[in-house]
Design a protein around this motif. Structure first.
Motif, PDB file in Angstrom:
ATOM      1  N   TYR A  30       0.844  -1.198   0.000  1.00  0.00           N
ATOM      2  CA  TYR A  30       0.000   0.000   0.000  1.00  0.00           C
ATOM      3  C   TYR A  30       0.882   1.251   0.000  1.00  0.00           C
ATOM      4  O   TYR A  30       0.742   2.142  -0.830  1.00  0.00           O
ATOM      5  N   GLY A 169      -8.292  -4.739  -1.246  1.00  0.00           N
ATOM      6  CA  GLY A 169      -8.005  -3.319  -1.108  1.00  0.00           C
ATOM      7  C   GLY A 169      -6.738  -2.920  -1.828  1.00  0.00           C
ATOM      8  O   GLY A 169      -6.659  -1.834  -2.423  1.00  0.00           O
ATOM      9  N   LEU A 170      -5.717  -3.783  -1.788  1.00  0.00           N
ATOM     10  CA  LEU A 170      -4.459  -3.489  -2.484  1.00  0.00           C
ATOM     11  C   LEU A 170      -4.676  -3.370  -3.985  1.00  0.00           C
ATOM     12  O   LEU A 170      -4.122  -2.465  -4.638  1.00  0.00           O
ATOM     13  N   PHE A 172      -7.334  -2.452  -5.556  1.00  0.00           N
ATOM     14  CA  PHE A 172      -7.969  -1.159  -5.834  1.00  0.00           C
ATOM     15  C   PHE A 172      -6.961  -0.021  -5.720  1.00  0.00           C
ATOM     16  O   PHE A 172      -6.966   0.915  -6.521  1.00  0.00           O
ATOM     17  N   ASN A 173      -6.077  -0.098  -4.728  1.00  0.00           N
ATOM     18  CA  ASN A 173      -5.089   0.960  -4.537  1.00  0.00           C
ATOM     19  C   ASN A 173      -4.114   1.033  -5.712  1.00  0.00           C
ATOM     20  O   ASN A 173      -3.755   2.122  -6.179  1.00  0.00           O
ATOM     21  N   ASP A 177      -4.123   4.534  -7.846  1.00  0.00           N
ATOM     22  CA  ASP A 177      -2.992   5.438  -7.641  1.00  0.00           C
ATOM     23  C   ASP A 177      -2.557   6.171  -8.912  1.00  0.00           C
ATOM     24  O   ASP A 177      -2.554   7.405  -8.944  1.00  0.00           O
ATOM     25  N   ALA A 198      -6.905   7.705  -3.189  1.00  0.00           N
ATOM     26  CA  ALA A 198      -6.803   6.281  -3.543  1.00  0.00           C
ATOM     27  C   ALA A 198      -6.666   5.415  -2.292  1.00  0.00           C
ATOM     28  O   ALA A 198      -7.308   4.363  -2.167  1.00  0.00           O
ATOM     29  N   THR A 199      -5.846   5.873  -1.346  1.00  0.00           N
ATOM     30  CA  THR A 199      -5.638   5.115  -0.114  1.00  0.00           C
ATOM     31  C   THR A 199      -6.918   5.053   0.715  1.00  0.00           C
ATOM     32  O   THR A 199      -7.304   3.984   1.212  1.00  0.00           O
ATOM     33  N   SER A 202      -9.561   2.735  -0.908  1.00  0.00           N
ATOM     34  CA  SER A 202      -9.174   1.323  -0.801  1.00  0.00           C
ATOM     35  C   SER A 202      -9.437   0.784   0.596  1.00  0.00           C
ATOM     36  O   SER A 202      -9.941  -0.338   0.764  1.00  0.00           O
ATOM     37  N   GLN A 203      -9.093   1.580   1.621  1.00  0.00           N
ATOM     38  CA  GLN A 203      -9.333   1.141   2.994  1.00  0.00           C
ATOM     39  C   GLN A 203     -10.830   1.042   3.296  1.00  0.00           C
ATOM     40  O   GLN A 203     -11.263   0.176   4.049  1.00  0.00           O
ATOM     41  N   ILE A 205     -13.140   0.161   1.163  1.00  0.00           N
ATOM     42  CA  ILE A 205     -13.598  -1.082   0.533  1.00  0.00           C
ATOM     43  C   ILE A 205     -13.282  -2.280   1.428  1.00  0.00           C
ATOM     44  O   ILE A 205     -14.115  -3.176   1.637  1.00  0.00           O
TER      45      ILE A 205
END
Length: 474
Positions: A30, A169-170, A172-173, A177, A198-199, A202-203, A205
């Motif tokens: 991340y 989540g990763l 998506f990040n 990004d 973006a972070t 993702s978190q 989600i």
């Protein structure tokens, strides 16, 4: 749930450790994803996100109150055959986590300018850092709770489910990004702000998936509730176990921030080296953290079941694995330190300073693993205070050492990195020696008591051990 009190020790440790280590690297990715894309933007962007990263680190530290408390109480309760007790602890840990997460997220949003000002960076870098911190403040609430939710699973011996959820989540990040940082089609170029968005998304989600899995379905522990009425005894027990670990990690973050402030006297290069170097060095301590959590769950269940011989074997096996991996990392850091930094930045000044950072930190990697694994063994036994004492005292020693060493002209900035290495070596040696002494008392039956399904250490109760054991089984 997975029963870790019987069967192959090697298989039990690996079944927990592999997903946990992978999840640790996922979490590290991340941060490294942000560093990678921003590093190709400018070193100033890396410095801005690096400053904000200290407060994300503090978020993770505070989340250990619920996470570690849940892992230890759930694993010990299950080992003692008290499933309903484990369910109560899970509900109380989730409630405590939500309250603390909300308070900390609001604090970060409001106090961002003052917190960033501590680093005394150039005005435009400070502005980027403040903007980034305020954007990620909602994500901090999600990150905080995601760590605790992982602890609910880890205490049951199930580390695979959290890995799968965090990995989503990763993905998506990684996708968001570059789109949000550089812009794509109708999406405008947002640079540092884009990394924050973006972070946070993702978190969020990850949080939603965790919430659905835990609270909208019947878990292996029974019916779990997102919020329940706090009950004093259980909240206190969770806090007793989690606060020492949280305090250690939080102070570690603060000590690192102070070192970052010292490094900032060398300009953006000093902050960038520490920020990027910490991400690279995480290869070792994230691995150690994975083994530590795996061992804590293994030890917790066996501590509840009073399988002390099995605890000794599990500790020895886990230590050998962690040292082998950290030894490999040591060699890589020595041989390819500059190349590792070159993945993130192309600035020659940062690359040269980064090479020196990796050479100095390489000497401490094995001891970092020793400290992590030993802390996991202590935590599983419900003894979270010894690792905290060693960690706080000897990590705090970095500050006077750094001040003294960086004043030596031949060392300069490298004096800060040398203070980190020396303290890590001391921590590994001292904590391992402390656990050897504790384990001998544990195996002799002198240092264990029983209270409401949770085994607690205490010398004065040693002679009552056999009587208390019989009463507990009744």
């Amino acid at each position: 749930m997975r029963d870790l009190t019987t069967g192959s020790i090697r298989k039990g440790i690996w079944s927990m450790a592999i997903p946990l280590i992978t999840a640790s690297f996922v979490q590290m990715t991340y941060n490294m994803t942000d560093m990678f894309w921003l590093g190709h933007l400018s070193s100033e962007s890396v410095a801005a996100v690096g400053v904000a990263g200290f407060f994300t680190w503090l978020c993770n530290a505070l989340s250990f109150i619920g996470k570690v408390g849940a892992e230890v109480t759930i694993s010990q309760s299950l080992g003692a055959g008290k499933k309903r007790l484990a369910c109560v602890y899970a509900n109380q840990a989730a409630t405590l986590s939500s309250i603390l997460a909300f308070v900390y997220a609001v604090f970060i949003f409001v106090a961002a300018p003052g917190l960033v000002g501590f680093f005394r960076l150039e005005d435009h870098i400070s502005e980027m850092a403040v903007q980034y911190m305020r954007i990620i403040s909602p994500g901090i609430f999600f990150t905080f709770n995601n760590n605790t939710f992982s602890g609910l699973y880890n205490g049951q011996g199930n580390s695979k489910t959290p890995l799968k959820i965090v990995a989503v989540g990763l993905v998506f990040n990684i996708i968001l990004d570059p789109i949000l940082i550089y812009g794509l089609g109708p999406v405008p170029r947002m640079e540092t702000a884009g990394a924050g968005i973006a972070t946070a998304l993702s978190q969020m989600i990850v949080y939603v998936i965790f919430a659905i899995s835990l609270f909208c379905k019947r878990s292996a522990l029974g019916k779990l509730h997102f919020l329940t009425i706090p009950r004093g005894f259980f909240i206190k027990r969770i806090a007793q176990l989690g606060v020492p670990v949280s305090a250690q990690s939080a102070l570690f973050s603060m000590f690192s921030m102070t070192l970052g402030s010292m490094a900032a006297t060398w300009g953006y290069a000093g902050v960038a080296v520490q920020s990027i170097g910490a991400q690279i060095e995480a290869i070792t301590w994230m691995t150690g953290s994975g083994f530590s959590t795996a061992l804590a769950s293994f030890v917790g269940q066996n501590y509840g079941a009073r399988n002390f011989g099995r605890i000794k074997k599990g500790f020895s096996y886990t230590m050998k694995l962690a040292m082998a991996i950290s030894g490999t990392a040591t060699i890589v850091f020595i041989l390819y330190g500059r190349e590792l930094f070159n993945v993130f930045v192309q600035d020659p000044v940062v690359l040269d300073a980064g090479r020196d950072y990796m050479l100095i930190l390489a000497a401490s990697q094995i001891f970092v693993s020793i400290e992590s694994v030993t802390a996991g063994a202590f935590n599983g036994c419900g003894r979270t205070t010894p690792p905290a004492i060693v960690g706080i005292v000897l990590t705090g020693l970095r500050l006077p050492m750094a001040y003294a060493l960086m004043s030596i002209p031949a060392l300069g900035l490298n004096g800060i990195w040398l203070s980190i290495t020396l303290s890590s070596i001391f921590k590994g040696i001292v904590l391992y020696g402390w656990f050897v002494i504790f384990r001998r008392k544990l195996e002799s039956g002198v240092d264990v008591t029983v209270r409401k399904g949770i085994y607690r250490p205490g010398k004065i109760f040693g002679k009552m051990y056999s009587i208390a054991s019989r009463l507990w089984q009744q």
